[in-house]
Design a protein around this motif. Sequence first.
Motif, short mmCIF file in Angstrom:
data_model
loop_
_atom_site.label_atom_id
_atom_site.label_comp_id
_atom_site.label_asym_id
_atom_site.label_seq_id
_atom_site.Cartn_x
_atom_site.Cartn_y
_atom_site.Cartn_z
N GLY A 111 -2.98 -2.63 2.27
CA GLY A 111 -1.46 -2.77 2.40
C GLY A 111 -0.78 -2.87 4.17
N THR A 112 -1.52 -2.39 4.98
CA THR A 112 -0.88 -2.63 6.56
C THR A 112 -1.32 -4.14 6.84
OG1 THR A 112 -0.75 -1.42 8.58
CG2 THR A 112 -2.88 -1.64 7.63
N PHE A 138 8.02 3.34 5.10
CA PHE A 138 6.67 3.62 5.41
C PHE A 138 6.12 2.18 5.16
CE2 PHE A 138 2.20 3.93 5.01
CZ PHE A 138 1.85 4.98 6.01
N HIS A 139 5.40 1.17 6.11
CA HIS A 139 4.89 0.30 5.96
C HIS A 139 3.59 0.29 6.24
CE1 HIS A 139 8.72 -1.57 4.45
NE2 HIS A 139 9.24 -1.00 5.70
N GLY A 140 2.89 1.11 6.91
CA GLY A 140 1.53 1.12 7.25
C GLY A 140 1.29 1.61 8.72
N GLU A 190 11.61 -1.70 1.17
CA GLU A 190 10.87 -1.01 0.24
C GLU A 190 12.01 -1.07 -1.07
OE1 GLU A 190 8.22 2.51 1.15
OE2 GLU A 190 9.73 1.90 2.97
N ASP A 223 8.54 -4.97 0.52
CA ASP A 223 7.06 -4.07 0.54
C ASP A 223 7.01 -3.58 -0.97
OD1 ASP A 223 4.95 -2.10 0.68
OD2 ASP A 223 5.46 -1.54 2.77
N ILE A 225 3.97 -2.60 -1.97
CA ILE A 225 2.67 -2.00 -1.96
C ILE A 225 2.41 -0.90 -2.99
CG2 ILE A 225 0.89 -1.01 -0.30
CD1 ILE A 225 1.92 -2.94 1.91
N GLN A 226 3.33 -0.18 -2.97
CA GLN A 226 3.23 0.98 -3.79
C GLN A 226 4.02 0.86 -5.01
OE1 GLN A 226 4.43 5.90 -3.20
NE2 GLN A 226 3.79 4.87 -1.49
N LYS A 252 -2.68 -1.69 -2.65
CA LYS A 252 -3.13 -0.66 -3.64
C LYS A 252 -3.74 -1.01 -5.02
CE LYS A 252 -0.07 2.75 -1.41
NZ LYS A 252 -0.79 3.83 -0.76
N1 PLP Z 1 3.64 0.02 2.63
C1 PLP Z 1 3.72 1.12 1.52
C2 PLP Z 1 5.23 1.12 0.93
C3 PLP Z 1 2.87 2.18 1.31
O1 PLP Z 1 2.76 3.00 0.47
C4 PLP Z 1 1.63 2.11 2.14
C5 PLP Z 1 0.59 3.11 2.01
O2 PLP Z 1 0.75 4.05 1.37
C6 PLP Z 1 1.27 1.17 3.09
C7 PLP Z 1 2.29 0.06 3.18
C8 PLP Z 1 0.06 0.82 3.82
O3 PLP Z 1 -0.92 0.39 2.85
P1 PLP Z 1 -2.60 0.69 3.47
O4 PLP Z 1 -2.77 2.24 3.31
O5 PLP Z 1 -3.40 0.24 2.32
O6 PLP Z 1 -2.80 0.00 4.45
#
Ligand code: PLP
Length: 391
Positions: A111-112, A138-140, A190, A223, A225-226, A252
């Motif tokens: 994700g990061t 939270f973005h990583g 997000e 984002d 990712i979640q 994820k």
């Molecule tokens: N962005 C969000 C919204 C997340 O929840 C996360 C991880 O929890 C990330 C980015 C970072 O992802 P990763 O842990 O796969 O690098």
Amino acid sequence: MNYQQISELESIYNSGGVGRRPVALVRAKGARLWDSEGHEYIDCTAAHGWANVGHSHPKVTAAIQAQLETLVASPESSYNDQRAMWMHELAQILERSLNWSGCHIHPSNSGTEAIEAALKLARFLTGKSKIVATMRAFHGRTMGALSLTWNPKYREPFEPLVPGVQHVTYNNIKAMAEVLDNQTAAVVVEIVQGEGGVHAGTTDYFQALRRLCDERDALLIVDEIQTGVGRTGKWLACEHHHLSPDIIAMGKSIGGGLQMGVTAWQKKIGCFKSGHHGSTFGGNPLVCAASRAVMQVMAEENLVERAAYLGRWMLDELQALPDKKIREVRGLGLMIGVELKGKVTPILQTLVERGVWAMPAGLNVLRLLPPLVIEKSDLEQAVTIIKEVLE
Ligand code: PLP
């Protein structure tokens, strides 16, 4: 190996960067986990959100096994059949969900990294450097993504970070309008803040944000990712708000347990030039095969609808709890947060002892992200235990 042997060995070498529970997980299937001592748990975390189709889904396992014997890794410097089909299948979903006509896709490994690529792309395409993110985001944890992450606990030990990032109050368009100007390359948000405590933004906010980005010539990065891959009861959470961002980041669950990050964007905004960005393992045929199986399982088992239905049920059950220990229960689909009046750590510990594997979001929110395949009876059992612990 037993718990003592495993934990002692791992403790000699681990980085110290991640706090651990005193449990060694050694096996998982569907929404069930087992530890080294044979204790069984109902997984209400989908392993930090990556296991939306459950652990070791037979179709994902079969796809990985078949591809393992064919071709494991093959960088993007040549073409590949699995990657081509994966891009095509994912693009169908993105274009439908986000109302895009055409897209580009950059595959990475986490994700990061998906966020890093989004940042580079936004800077390159706009020629501007300022980025606006939101409080509690939270973005990583890599340097670019960390610059967007809000919590000072994660950021401060590593400053100076990428310059030009400002954080504003989430779900507040006035605060956004005050800082978003013509020097802004992009806004990153997000749809439901996960790590930040399971807070969802509103349709009015996201629609106004889209208009503001257009007016001030900034790109809108979401984002997912979640929240992606059905978690909130839509394939992508943007769909709840009819939001069509310029760029999205996924991770994820899209890899089905193998490492995958995805940065995707509307074709009309342009793309990188050769040499700008890439990854040795990103988009390797093995993870593409796994991800194709994930998309197939999501459709065949109606998991998006299942997340919406089970999430509604779970939210209703938890919202009916007395408010002695609870401040608020909120969520979208199977992404639920129970904000407590006290600390969450002792509750998590008791839940583990009772066979429910849950996770925190900050100091006082119990975060529940069960795999979307969870049996209703397992979810009922987990909810009964959570209720007993919280009552
Ligand atoms: N962005 C969000 C919204 C997340 O929840 C996360 C991880 O929890 C990330 C980015 C970072 O992802 P990763 O842990 O796969 O690098």
